[in-house]
Design an enzyme around this catalytic site. Structure first.
Site, PDB file in Angstrom:
ATOM      1  N   ASP A  82       0.827  -1.200   0.000  1.00 33.40           N
ATOM      2  CA  ASP A  82       0.000   0.000   0.000  1.00 33.40           C
ATOM      3  C   ASP A  82       0.870   1.263   0.000  1.00 33.40           C
ATOM      4  O   ASP A  82       2.061   1.240   0.343  1.00 33.40           O
ATOM      5  CB  ASP A  82      -0.921  -0.011   1.219  1.00 33.40           C
ATOM      6  CG  ASP A  82      -2.218   0.756   0.992  1.00 33.40           C
ATOM      7  OD1 ASP A  82      -2.306   1.504   0.008  1.00 33.40           O
ATOM      8  OD2 ASP A  82      -3.149   0.591   1.803  1.00 33.40           O
ATOM      9  N   ASP A  94     -10.853   1.599  -2.807  1.00 29.51           N
ATOM     10  CA  ASP A  94     -11.297   1.364  -1.435  1.00 29.51           C
ATOM     11  C   ASP A  94     -12.809   1.295  -1.338  1.00 29.51           C
ATOM     12  O   ASP A  94     -13.346   0.909  -0.293  1.00 29.51           O
ATOM     13  CB  ASP A  94     -10.778   2.478  -0.523  1.00 29.51           C
ATOM     14  CG  ASP A  94      -9.331   2.288  -0.127  1.00 29.51           C
ATOM     15  OD1 ASP A  94      -8.815   1.168  -0.277  1.00 29.51           O
ATOM     16  OD2 ASP A  94      -8.705   3.264   0.332  1.00 29.51           O
TER      17      ASP A  94
END
Length: 728
Positions: free
Chosen positions: A478, A548
């Site tokens: 990430d 997301d």
């Protein structure tokens, strides 16, 4: 696939599958662009395209090749008569920035060379492609420019890059170095881009070109949520199956610019793509070279769909690498939306056991396993297990999850550091920062300075230690913030504007070293969801967390838009809990499953809380996906109905042999009249017959594509249906 040079007419003719790209050397040595489009046999007569009308203001700026200001330059300069946007700007020691490149020589050779320090498409054998390298020079600047064009035999694609070399004895300062510039004949095109924001990435935007500049870009230090490093020009009538489309995709993960500039008389359109010049400069010492990222140009004469499938095939097979390039991806469960930061080993094992009963193959431990990480305000950089949550460390939790029959994976964010961390306290100068200015925090974190070799070495060592500590088979990598105060304590003043690009070179070096050292690990890229969904990252990590936003309805547009360039094998797609944590929407598990099964399938919720009915449906979803994942992940993708144009969405996957297909149809809101919807399919064999697996009915391929197949009656909102077709 062939590349020809007509010495008498001084014409280069680059031919990839189904497309021609033609350039010419003018009498004064200027390299000009003549044509790019559907493949032609003979490039003779294309010089007529150079006959364009110019305005009378002050008269044209003349060269032996014609009016410099309107000629279609292949790699346009600045300051010598062409007032459109240049492809490069170089400052001489005396402060001047005027330049002019002339042809010196060229070479044609089989295969495709590697691009030093940068991700790029590749070939496995030299007969897959042919490369043209053209050398241009500016004798006054002592600048040499090498333009490379690789034509692929099995793809209607041409890969371009440029190398700028200082072969003088004085430094040069690059202020602009784009990867590709093309002067298209005429401007009767529509401009297509993929834009949005966090949790609504890669929405399709399309509009006619107008005089002036239209562009997409990133200045955030990553390719970003707002725009993707891709644009396309399409003829006004172009749709999924018809019309001409020209795609421009940049294999890069940092600041970029993609633009189209239409001159007022609409006789031409200059299209450019490359590193954004606003946050860039590069000091080129004598003898040094600068390599631009690769731009991949795709031509389609059969609509947007064929352009997409060309990118899909090329990026899936000759950009992505490693063991998982061609291997089916596992069905996973990620604990993030199930627990967030609040878990212990027993809770993780509980979710894994529930997943094992349903057929899940991989458990992913997300954020919160390291340092003292109970929220997002600390511990990034301290890559050791939190003994409060994992008293036996990663090895123990991995062993217990493997005992459930699942592989084990983790989340990690190695490019960042928390001010509240041991790493930052030891090395406060390791983050990007500008002297005497506050260090802006985003998500309570700072960005490590990957332009520094010592920082890159630390990341490689830290990540390697984690991966050696346990049987880890998957890593979600990430990166959760844009760059600010982009400066480096390790660079002198005259090189500070190199920091953003040097960061990317450092990141690519880190990824190359880690993925090479751990070839059996499946790496997935993430940047607050889809903030770095670009070809550069796909070179190292064959899949990306798409967004997301896990809401099924939102994902229809996100995944549909993403598919314009990127293959389904790169699209991470999970079923999450309802009400959805981002949109607070309630959708059926079946609907969420059909959306997620159109990518790399998984779950992001607490499987141990499923009802018996939900468990049974999830078990069926997983079994179905395992039977179709080869088709979904590696088949040809066809968009059928767009969520950007109505209440319905549909797409399908077709095997390379066209003997099998998987179709998914979605309807968001109910229709009170509910007319019979006949869904026209694509990509099948017209003369073949196909059995609908769900009913046993047999249909002719031409009927399915020209008349369509009837969708079942549906009641209520958020309805979906999936179908399997097999050739009989």
């Amino acid at each position: 696939m062939t590349i020809h040079y007509d010495e008498q007419r001084r014409i280069f003719h680059v031919q990839a599958k189904g497309t021609s790209y033609v350039m010419a050397v003018s009498p004064d040595g200027t390299l000009l662009h003549l044509y790019w489009g559907q493949e032609i046999q003979d490039a003779g007569g294309l010089q007529d395209l150079l006959q364009v009308h110019h305005g009378s203001f002050a008269g044209p700026v003349q060269s032996a090749g014609g009016d410099v200001g309107v000629l279609p330059h292949e790699f346009p300069a600045f300051g010598t008569g062409d007032h459109r946007s240049p492809a490069y700007v170089v400052q001489r020691f005396d402060g001047s920035i005027a330049s002019r490149l002339t042809y010196v020589r060229h070479s044609i050779f089989p295969g495709k060379p590697k691009l030093a320090g940068l991700p790029a498409t590749y070939v496995e054998t030299d007969d897959e492609a042919e490369t043209l390298e053209i050398e241009l020079t500016d004798a006054v600047l002592a600048l040499r420019v090498l333009l490379r064009y690789t034509a692929f035999a099995q793809h209607s694609a041409i890969a371009r890059s440029a190398t700028l070399v200082n072969h003088g004895d004085m430094p040069l300062q690059l202020h602009r170095a784009l990867s590709a510039s093309i002067d298209m004949s005429g401007a009767d095109f529509e401009y297509l881009q993929l834009s949005g924001a966090w949790i609504r990435e890669r929405f399709i935007e399309r509009r006619p070109l107008v005089p002036g500049e239209q562009s997409v870009y990133s200045r955030s230090g990553m390719s970003g949520h707002k725009h993707n490093p891709f644009i396309a020009l399409a003829t006004p009538n172009a749709d999924e199956e018809r019309g001409e489309v020209y795609g421009f995709s940049l294999v890069y993960s940092g600041n970029f610019l993609a633009r189209a500039e239409v001159e007022p008389m609409r006789q031409s359109c200059r299209v450019q793509i490359g590193i954004h010049p606003d946050e860039f400069s590069w000091l080129l010492e004598p003898g040094e070279s600068f390599h631009t990222p690769e731009a991949v140009l795709v031509y389609s004469g059969a609509g947007i769909g064929e352009m997409s499938r060309t990118y899909h095939r090329l990026y899936r097979t000759r950009l992505a690498r490693g063991r998982y390039r061609d291997q089916p991806r596992p069905v996973l469960v990620n604990n993030w939306e199930a627990t967030y930061f609040h878990f212990d080993t027993d809770k993780l094992v509980e979710i894994a056991k529930a997943g094992s009963e349903l057929g899940v193959e991989l458990f992913v431990l997300d954020d919160g396993w390291f340092g003292k990480r109970d929220s997002d305000n600390c511990s990034l950089g301290d890559w050791y297990p939190d003994p409060r949550k994992l008293p036996g460390g990663l090895a123990d939790v991995a062993k217990r999850i493997e005992a459930c029959g699942l592989q084990f994976g983790i989340w990690i964010e190695p490019e960042m550091v928390s001010p509240d961390s041991d790493l930052y306290r030891q090395h406060p100068d390791w983050c990007l920062h500008v002297v005497d200015r506050p260090r802006s925090e985003r998500r309570n974190q700072l960005t490590l300075d990957l332009s520094r070799r010592d920082v890159c070495d630390f990341i490689v060592e830290a990540v390697s230690n984690v991966l050696h500590s346990a049987p880890i088979r998957y890593v979600k990598w990430d990166m959760n913030r844009p760059m600010t105060e982009v400066g480096s304590a390790a660079l002198p003043a005259e090189r500070q504007r190199e920091t953003a690009h040097r960061y990317m070179l450092g990141l690519y070096d880190v990824l190359e070293r880690i993925t090479s050292a751990f070839p059996d690990v499946l790496f997935e890229s993430c940047a607050s969801g889809g903030g770095r969904f670009d070809p550069g990252m796909l070179h190292y990590m064959p899949q990306t967390w798409t967004s997301d936003n896990t809401d099924g309805v939102s994902r229809l547009k996100i995944q549909y838009g993403t598919s314009i360039v990127y293959p389904a094998s790169s699209i991470g797609a999970h079923v999450s809990a309802v009400p959805n944590h981002q949109m607070h929407r309630l959708t059926p598990l079946s609907f969420r499953g059909h959306v997620a099964m159109s990518g790399n399938f998984g779950y992001e919720l607490d499987l141990s809380k499923f009802t018996p009915e939900e468990k049974e449906l999830a078990k069926q979803q997983i079994a179905t996906y395992k039977s179709i994942r080869q088709l979904v992940q590696f088949g040809d993708f066809h968009r059928l109905l767009s969520p950007f144009e109505g209440n319905e969405t549909a797409w399908m996957f077709v095997s390379a042999q066209r003997d099998e297909a998987y179709v998914a149809y979605f309807r968001v809101f109910p229709d009170p009249l509910q007319p019979v919807r006949r869904l026209r399919l694509r990509g099948l064999q017209e003369s073949a017959r196909y059995r609908l697996e769900e009913t046993g009915e047999v249909f002719a391929g031409d009927l399915l594509m020209r008349v369509g197949i009837a969708m079942p009656l549906m009641h209520g909102e958020y309805q979906s249906v999936a179908m399997r077709l097999r050739k009989v």
